[in-house]
Design a protein around this motif. Structure first.
Motif, PDB file in Angstrom:
ATOM      1  N   SER A 124     -35.131  50.426   3.727  1.00  0.00           N
ATOM      2  CA  SER A 124     -34.020  50.366   2.776  1.00  0.00           C
ATOM      3  C   SER A 124     -32.854  51.186   3.298  1.00  0.00           C
ATOM      4  N   ILE A 125     -31.675  50.907   2.778  1.00  0.00           N
ATOM      5  CA  ILE A 125     -30.506  51.721   3.108  1.00  0.00           C
ATOM      6  C   ILE A 125     -30.536  53.029   2.347  1.00  0.00           C
ATOM      7  N   MET A 126     -31.370  53.078   1.282  1.00  0.00           N
ATOM      8  CA  MET A 126     -31.484  54.268   0.445  1.00  0.00           C
ATOM      9  C   MET A 126     -32.519  55.234   1.022  1.00  0.00           C
ATOM     10  N   GLU A 127     -32.381  56.533   0.665  1.00  0.00           N
ATOM     11  CA  GLU A 127     -33.324  57.549   1.113  1.00  0.00           C
ATOM     12  C   GLU A 127     -33.975  58.251  -0.081  1.00  0.00           C
ATOM     13  N   SER A 128     -34.126  57.531  -1.174  1.00  0.00           N
ATOM     14  CA  SER A 128     -34.686  58.114  -2.386  1.00  0.00           C
ATOM     15  C   SER A 128     -36.152  58.478  -2.203  1.00  0.00           C
ATOM     16  N   ASP A 129     -36.495  59.738  -2.527  1.00  0.00           N
ATOM     17  CA  ASP A 129     -37.892  60.172  -2.447  1.00  0.00           C
ATOM     18  C   ASP A 129     -38.762  59.328  -3.365  1.00  0.00           C
ATOM     19  N   GLU A 130     -38.215  58.969  -4.532  1.00  0.00           N
ATOM     20  CA  GLU A 130     -38.976  58.174  -5.497  1.00  0.00           C
ATOM     21  C   GLU A 130     -39.312  56.801  -4.924  1.00  0.00           C
ATOM     22  N   GLN A 131     -38.353  56.192  -4.214  1.00  0.00           N
ATOM     23  CA  GLN A 131     -38.614  54.894  -3.598  1.00  0.00           C
ATOM     24  C   GLN A 131     -39.712  54.995  -2.553  1.00  0.00           C
ATOM     25  N   VAL A 132     -39.652  56.050  -1.757  1.00  0.00           N
ATOM     26  CA  VAL A 132     -40.654  56.237  -0.705  1.00  0.00           C
ATOM     27  C   VAL A 132     -42.044  56.403  -1.315  1.00  0.00           C
ATOM     28  N   LEU A 133     -42.148  57.276  -2.303  1.00  0.00           N
ATOM     29  CA  LEU A 133     -43.441  57.524  -2.930  1.00  0.00           C
ATOM     30  C   LEU A 133     -43.984  56.275  -3.605  1.00  0.00           C
ATOM     31  N   ARG A 134     -43.095  55.516  -4.259  1.00  0.00           N
ATOM     32  CA  ARG A 134     -43.557  54.288  -4.904  1.00  0.00           C
ATOM     33  C   ARG A 134     -44.045  53.278  -3.867  1.00  0.00           C
ATOM     34  N   ALA A 135     -43.337  53.206  -2.723  1.00  0.00           N
ATOM     35  CA  ALA A 135     -43.749  52.289  -1.660  1.00  0.00           C
ATOM     36  C   ALA A 135     -45.169  52.602  -1.201  1.00  0.00           C
ATOM     37  N   PHE A 136     -45.471  53.887  -1.017  1.00  0.00           N
ATOM     38  CA  PHE A 136     -46.813  54.263  -0.587  1.00  0.00           C
ATOM     39  C   PHE A 136     -47.836  54.066  -1.704  1.00  0.00           C
ATOM     40  N   GLU A 137     -47.408  54.235  -2.935  1.00  0.00           N
ATOM     41  CA  GLU A 137     -48.315  54.029  -4.072  1.00  0.00           C
ATOM     42  C   GLU A 137     -48.774  52.574  -4.167  1.00  0.00           C
ATOM     43  N   VAL A 138     -47.876  51.619  -3.878  1.00  0.00           N
ATOM     44  CA  VAL A 138     -48.253  50.202  -3.984  1.00  0.00           C
ATOM     45  C   VAL A 138     -48.960  49.698  -2.731  1.00  0.00           C
ATOM     46  N   GLY A 139     -49.030  50.550  -1.681  1.00  0.00           N
ATOM     47  CA  GLY A 139     -49.830  50.151  -0.529  1.00  0.00           C
ATOM     48  C   GLY A 139     -49.134  50.114   0.817  1.00  0.00           C
ATOM     49  N   ALA A 140     -47.860  50.508   0.884  1.00  0.00           N
ATOM     50  CA  ALA A 140     -47.173  50.545   2.182  1.00  0.00           C
ATOM     51  C   ALA A 140     -47.755  51.653   3.052  1.00  0.00           C
ATOM     52  N   THR A 141     -47.699  51.470   4.363  1.00  0.00           N
ATOM     53  CA  THR A 141     -48.123  52.525   5.289  1.00  0.00           C
ATOM     54  C   THR A 141     -46.972  52.950   6.191  1.00  0.00           C
ATOM     55  N   GLY A 142     -45.750  52.500   5.846  1.00  0.00           N
ATOM     56  CA  GLY A 142     -44.582  52.908   6.597  1.00  0.00           C
ATOM     57  C   GLY A 142     -43.331  52.776   5.756  1.00  0.00           C
TER      58      GLY A 142
END
Length: 261
Positions: A124-142
């Motif tokens: 993403s163009i954004m650097e939101s900590d919340e976005q990152v944490l949510r991405a890992f919560e739903v199963g992303a590994t990067g």
């Protein structure tokens, strides 16, 4: 000049990476261990979902210039992404957070159901900590930040395909600092909580989790522990439930932080 082609979800031609690299005088890294995933004769298969046409071309070119990665399909919306996930065999999905008809998180959730062995990298163009944490919560590994000088899409793909995780360095440092600050105010509580969670796992579950952390597949763990693969998967499900996580990466990260093995 012509190249061998594959087709994306919209029927558009994609040049294969080996032909593209050869035509442009580019080679893959000469030092790449043969025990790692992503060899010239069997590259990591990637699908790319992004509604930014310029960024899509940039990422696609990077992937095609590296013969260790094979771009098998592209999409620019959640709707097209769903079709791509169902139609193509792939190893890694690169997906933008914000698409023109929805959020990329839903595609990661679908991928985990439809292609459980595949990995997801969100960017993403954004650097939101919340976005990152949510991405890992739903199963992303990067997680990658667009336009970052430290972003390397083939490297990220190869990292997660080989059992690792990938995150833009400066974003990782910020999250570590945030974690350290939180950990400094609650270390005693974390220690007692960690001991309780450790007691929740049986000795066999700890053995299974330790093997997961070492990168072994369910089949390999079954062989090593001399139990059935069904039993291994049952242990893994119990570990997820007890530690309240959804993926292997989350379970390993949680166990490592809490020193459960």
């Amino acid at each position: 000049m012509s190249y061998p082609e594959s087709i994306d979800s919209r029927g558009e031609a994609l040049v294969t990476p080996g032909a593209f690299a050869a035509a442009h005088g580019r080679n893959t890294l000469t030092v790449w261990p043969n025990f790692l995933v992503g060899q010239d004769d069997k590259p990591v298969r990637v699908i790319l979902i992004d509604d930014d046409e310029h960024m899509q071309r940039v990422v696609a070119q990077e992937l095609m210039l590296d013969a260790r990665t094979l771009l098998v399909g592209m999409a620019s919306s959640v709707k097209e992404g769903r079709r791509l996930i169902k139609q193509h065999e792939f190893d890694v999905m690169l997906v933008d957070v914000n698409l023109n008809d929805g959020l990329g998180y839903s595609l990661i959730e679908l991928m985990k159901f439809q292609r459980p062995s595949a990995e997801a990298i969100m960017f993403s163009i954004m650097e939101s900590d919340e976005q990152v944490l949510r991405a890992f919560e739903v199963g992303a590994t990067g997680y990658l930040v667009k336009h970052s000088w430290f972003g390397n899409y083939p490297q990220a793909v190869l990292q997660v395909a080989n059992g690792g995780a990938y995150i833009t360095p400066h974003l990782a440092r910020r999250l570590i600092q945030k974690f350290d600050a939180r950990n400094g105010t609650s270390s005693a509580r974390s220690e007692s909580s960690g001991s309780r969670e450790s007691e929740l796992l049986s000795q066999r579950e700890k053995e299974v989790l330790r093997n997961v952390a070492n990168g072994y597949t369910s089949a390999e763990i079954a062989t090593r522990l001399e139990i059935s693969m069904l039993t291994v998967n049952s242990h893994i499900k119990n570990i997820y439930r007890k530690l309240r996580v959804r993926t292997r990466a989350q379970a390993v990260q949680f166990a490592s932080l809490r020193k459960l093995f």
